[in-house]
Motif scaffolding. Structure first.
Motif, PDB file in Angstrom:
ATOM      1  N   UNK A  68       0.811  -1.217   0.000  1.00  0.00           N
ATOM      2  CA  UNK A  68       0.000   0.000   0.000  1.00  0.00           C
ATOM      3  C   UNK A  68       0.846   1.271   0.000  1.00  0.00           C
ATOM      4  N   UNK A  69       2.145   1.126  -0.190  1.00  0.00           N
ATOM      5  CA  UNK A  69       3.035   2.277  -0.105  1.00  0.00           C
ATOM      6  C   UNK A  69       2.691   3.390  -1.075  1.00  0.00           C
ATOM      7  N   UNK A  70       2.156   3.046  -2.245  1.00  0.00           N
ATOM      8  CA  UNK A  70       1.839   4.068  -3.242  1.00  0.00           C
ATOM      9  C   UNK A  70       0.503   4.749  -2.990  1.00  0.00           C
ATOM     10  N   UNK A  71      -0.209   4.318  -1.965  1.00  0.00           N
ATOM     11  CA  UNK A  71      -1.497   4.939  -1.640  1.00  0.00           C
ATOM     12  C   UNK A  71      -1.435   5.763  -0.359  1.00  0.00           C
ATOM     13  N   UNK A  72      -0.312   5.726   0.326  1.00  0.00           N
ATOM     14  CA  UNK A  72      -0.169   6.444   1.596  1.00  0.00           C
ATOM     15  C   UNK A  72       0.940   7.479   1.456  1.00  0.00           C
ATOM     16  N   UNK A  73       0.626   8.724   1.800  1.00  0.00           N
ATOM     17  CA  UNK A  73       1.567   9.836   1.648  1.00  0.00           C
ATOM     18  C   UNK A  73       1.768  10.524   2.996  1.00  0.00           C
ATOM     19  N   UNK A  74       3.019  10.690   3.375  1.00  0.00           N
ATOM     20  CA  UNK A  74       3.346  11.440   4.584  1.00  0.00           C
ATOM     21  C   UNK A  74       3.633  12.886   4.196  1.00  0.00           C
ATOM     22  N   UNK A  75       2.927  13.815   4.839  1.00  0.00           N
ATOM     23  CA  UNK A  75       3.061  15.241   4.540  1.00  0.00           C
ATOM     24  C   UNK A  75       3.674  15.981   5.728  1.00  0.00           C
ATOM     25  N   UNK A  76       4.310  17.097   5.385  1.00  0.00           N
ATOM     26  CA  UNK A  76       4.842  17.994   6.408  1.00  0.00           C
ATOM     27  C   UNK A  76       5.001  19.369   5.782  1.00  0.00           C
ATOM     28  N   UNK A  77       4.708  20.399   6.550  1.00  0.00           N
ATOM     29  CA  UNK A  77       4.919  21.747   6.056  1.00  0.00           C
ATOM     30  C   UNK A  77       6.405  22.015   5.862  1.00  0.00           C
ATOM     31  N   UNK A  78       6.759  22.565   4.709  1.00  0.00           N
ATOM     32  CA  UNK A  78       8.166  22.835   4.413  1.00  0.00           C
ATOM     33  C   UNK A  78       8.643  24.039   5.218  1.00  0.00           C
ATOM     34  N   UNK A  79       9.789  23.897   5.854  1.00  0.00           N
ATOM     35  CA  UNK A  79      10.341  25.009   6.634  1.00  0.00           C
ATOM     36  C   UNK A  79      11.050  26.028   5.750  1.00  0.00           C
ATOM     37  N   UNK A  80      11.285  25.666   4.485  1.00  0.00           N
ATOM     38  CA  UNK A  80      11.943  26.560   3.542  1.00  0.00           C
ATOM     39  C   UNK A  80      10.963  26.994   2.462  1.00  0.00           C
TER      40      UNK A  80
END
Length: 249
Positions: A84-96
């Motif tokens: 399922x790796x292609x269906x799950x996305x980890x997001x984070x706000x970019x500090x730059x």
């Protein structure tokens, strides 16, 4: 938008058998709810209730209190092992601040012992330009007639949803901030949804032949282009493109 709900109860219980509160920082097993209650969820189509629509992809905010990021990485690795790796996305706000709206990175802090989240360079982390994405969402919300980027809201949403959606303010420098300690979750969720469809090529879709996930149920797949040799007396000419006919109903 077709649904919204909160995950509050963990798949764990106390001595009396009562469900315990979810704790994503301390219990990695609580993350399984994102699969059973979100990614694997299906919805019946209003015009054809016997047909159900599944979830294309899942976005996860990998930041938060101590322990959340490490467990987010663990969750993604388990999803990858399960296909399922292609269906799950980890997001984070970019500090730059970057010109690219979404940047894919592979955090690796194996040489930094002070970092608590164990990142080995094997987990893709998508860094979002949140201010730019919020500008896009805000612009979409200004549209009051259906069309490209129009946001459809169901009539069952409570007033608190719209309070969350409009809580942030945009400063003259282009940054979105909260004026107090109110909740802005609805706004953040729309930003994540926007990022997900961008990653799936939403902005570049040719609607004359959309991908399967964006195609209406009753639409016939577009004819595929196939290469067929053209027969001649001396053999075969170079391949040419021919449209494959779609069977009639």
């Amino acid at each position: 938008m077709i649904d919204r709900f909160s995950l509050r109860h963990a798949p764990r219980a106390d001595e009396q058998g009562e469900s315990l509160p979810i704790n994503p920082a301390a219990y990695v097993e609580d993350w399984a709810l994102l699969r059973t209650d979100v990614l694997e969820k299906t919805y019946p189509l209003s015009a054809r209730p016997q047909t159900r629509m599944g979830i294309l992809a899942l976005a996860v905010d990998s930041g938060g209190e101590d322990g959340v990021t490490d467990n987010a990485y663990h969750f993604w690795r388990q999803c990858r092992r399960d296909g399922l790796g292609r269906r799950v996305y980890l997001f984070k706000g970019d500090s730059l601040t970057r010109g690219k709206l979404i940047s894919r990175s592979y955090p690796d802090n194996t040489e930094r012992s002070e970092r608590r989240a164990r990142a080995r360079g094997d987990v893709p982390l998508y860094l979002l330009q949140t201010n730019a994405l919020k500008d896009r969402v805000a612009a979409a919300l200004e549209r009051d007639t259906p069309g490209p980027n129009y946001v459809h809201f169901p009539d069952w949403l409570p007033a608190t949803f719209y309070d969350e959606l409009t809580y942030e303010e945009r400063g003259p420098e282009g940054k979105w901030t909260k004026p107090g300690r109110g909740n802005n979750e609805a706004f953040d969720l729309l930003v994540y949804a926007q990022a997900l469809v961008i990653l799936h090529g939403y902005e570049e879709i040719d609607w004359a032949k959309p991908p399967a996930w964006a195609r209406l149920l009753d639409e016939t797949p577009p004819p595929a282009s196939v290469k067929v040799p053209e027969k001649t007396e001396g053999g075969e000419r170079p391949l040419k493109t021919e449209k494959r006919k779609t069977p009639s109903a």
